[in-house]
Design an enzyme around this catalytic site. Structure first.
Site, mmCIF file in Angstrom:
data_model
loop_
_atom_site.group_PDB
_atom_site.id
_atom_site.type_symbol
_atom_site.label_atom_id
_atom_site.label_comp_id
_atom_site.label_asym_id
_atom_site.label_seq_id
_atom_site.Cartn_x
_atom_site.Cartn_y
_atom_site.Cartn_z
ATOM 1 N N ASP A 73 0.797 -1.235 0.000
ATOM 2 C CA ASP A 73 0.000 0.000 0.000
ATOM 3 C C ASP A 73 0.830 1.286 0.000
ATOM 4 O O ASP A 73 1.963 1.331 0.462
ATOM 5 C CB ASP A 73 -1.004 0.020 1.166
ATOM 6 C CG ASP A 73 -0.369 -0.285 2.517
ATOM 7 O OD1 ASP A 73 0.733 -0.866 2.546
ATOM 8 O OD2 ASP A 73 -0.980 0.058 3.549
ATOM 9 N N GLU A 131 -0.766 -2.300 4.962
ATOM 10 C CA GLU A 131 0.125 -2.295 6.130
ATOM 11 C C GLU A 131 -0.049 -1.015 6.929
ATOM 12 O O GLU A 131 0.163 -0.994 8.135
ATOM 13 C CB GLU A 131 1.586 -2.435 5.668
ATOM 14 C CG GLU A 131 2.603 -2.569 6.802
ATOM 15 C CD GLU A 131 2.997 -1.243 7.446
ATOM 16 O OE1 GLU A 131 3.150 -1.205 8.678
ATOM 17 O OE2 GLU A 131 3.139 -0.236 6.725
HETATM 18 NI NI NI Z 1 6.442 1.282 5.590
#
Ligand code: NI
Length: 386
Positions: A73, A131
């Site tokens: 991401d 994440e």
């Molecule tokens: Ni990172």
């Protein structure tokens, strides 16, 4: 291995990802690109959550299973690098280096694909979504069985605070757990000229802030490490009105669940005491977020040794625990894991992670592949005479 060919490919992957960043849980085109690349190598990618992309590579000989994870991401940041391959998705940027992580993992897939015939055991490559958010992708992958049968997991971060060419390692807790809390204090509003008729939530909130700052210095064991920061205080709308309520919110960084619980309890005690003494009420919402990433002692020794072999002992740095958080902790909570930092910092480029001018140094893509592949091979072939 034709390293210069692999490097060229990884650089082009990285620049492609960089141009088309997608934020957490929306990594649709990123996912499709990765799937296509894996399929073009004759592999069969699958997914545990519909948002991740995973592929298993079985060696010629049976053995253990090691996983390697990269995050996919980007961030809601407007890019200001001026790079020729800068983001084409307005307001979104790979400002943390996850574009490089995906390129490294695709490089690792190709590295191991060439060695499949001599490989012992299985390698699972996990391209993880989300994440940067809580709840994040690692939690979802683990909940859907992503680690079943996996004996160890490896991950890395291209890391700007470390000088270019160095490798940062640490045993035990390496990235902090992050919790979040919101407090509402309910008083009794009224005219600013008649404070005696009111219960002033702004004053109670102010006292709470001061007292909350004693948790670390006076309640926590001096050898424990934690941070409590209050980032938000909202109270009132104008200068001569005492409001009814005030809101505070903050973050806690810690390296153990016990410390989390202790801080939560102290917050509650402080608010309870203050609200009794000033005749107010409160509401405390404490959210336990990602826990700390804890590196396995044996894998740490293995990784450190590999880094010293490859790059020389002077390039291996024992790092302090990082106060940032990482949902890699969902993996290390279940199985032995090793999270390693790859130095990409340059003296003349002062922009850190999440900055609109953040950039990685692509010269570390190949060393990252060498390091992770070496460590994974050592792990899978451990116990074999070499
Ligand atoms: Ni990172």
């Amino acid at each position: 291995m034709d390293w210069s060919n692999l490097e060229e490919k990884m650089v082009s992957y990285r620049r492609h990802f960089h141009q088309y960043p997608e934020i957490s849980h929306e990594e649709v085109k990123t996912r499709e690109f990765i799937k296509r690349e894996l399929e073009s190598l004759g592999l069969k990618p699958f997914s545990f959550t519909g948002k991740d992309v995973v592929v298993d590579l079985k060696g010629a000989n049976p053995g253990k299973m090691a996983a390697i994870r990269a995050d996919m991401d980007a961030l809601p940041v407007e890019e200001e690098t001026g790079l020729p391959f800068a983001s084409k998705n307005k307001g979104t940027m790979h400002a943390c280096g996850h574009d490089g992580h995906m390129a490294i993992l695709l490089g690792l897939v190709q590295f191991f694909k060439e060695r499949q015939h001599e490989l012992k055991g299985t390698i699972r490559f996990i391209f993880q979504h989300a994440e940067e958010t809580v709840p994040g992708g690692a939690n979802e992958i683990v909940a859907n069985g992503g680690l079943e049968g996996v004996d160890a997991i490896f991950g890395c971060h291209l890391w700007q605070p470390l000088p270019l060419g160095t490798i940062g390692v640490r045993k035990g807790p390496v990235m902090a757990g992050a919790d979040k809390f919101t407090i509402r204090i309910f008083g009794k509003g009224g005219h600013g000229s008649m404070p005696n008729e009111t219960v002033d939530p702004t004053l109670i909130a102010s006292l709470a802030i001061v007292q909350i700052h004693t948790i670390i210095s006076r309640s926590l064991h001096p050898l424990e490490q934690a941070v409590v920061s209050i980032g938000e205080l909202k109270s009132g709308t104008t200068y001569n009105v005492i409001p009814d309520s005030a809101t505070l919110s903050g973050t806690v960084r810690q390296f153990s669940p016990e410390v989390s619980k202790q801080i939560h309890k102290r917050l509650d005690d402080i608010l309870h005491g203050l609200c009794i003494s000033y005749n107010a009420k409160y509401e405390l919402n404490y959210t336990y977020g990602d826990s700390a990433v804890v590196n396995d002692a044996e894998l740490y020794v293995l990784m450190k040794g590999k880094a010293a072999d490859l790059f020389g002992e002077d390039k291996v740095i024992e790092i302090k625990p990082q106060l940032g958080s990482e949902d890699f902790s969902y993996y290390t909570n279940c199985i032995p894991g090793m999270y390693t930092f790859i130095g990409v910092g340059k003296e003349d480029v002062p922009y850190g992670h999440h900055h609109p001018k953040f950039d990685i140094d692509e010269s570390m893509l190949v060393p990252a592949v060498k390091l992770l592949s070496g460590a994974v091979i050592d792990f899978l072939h451990k116990g074999e005479a070499s």
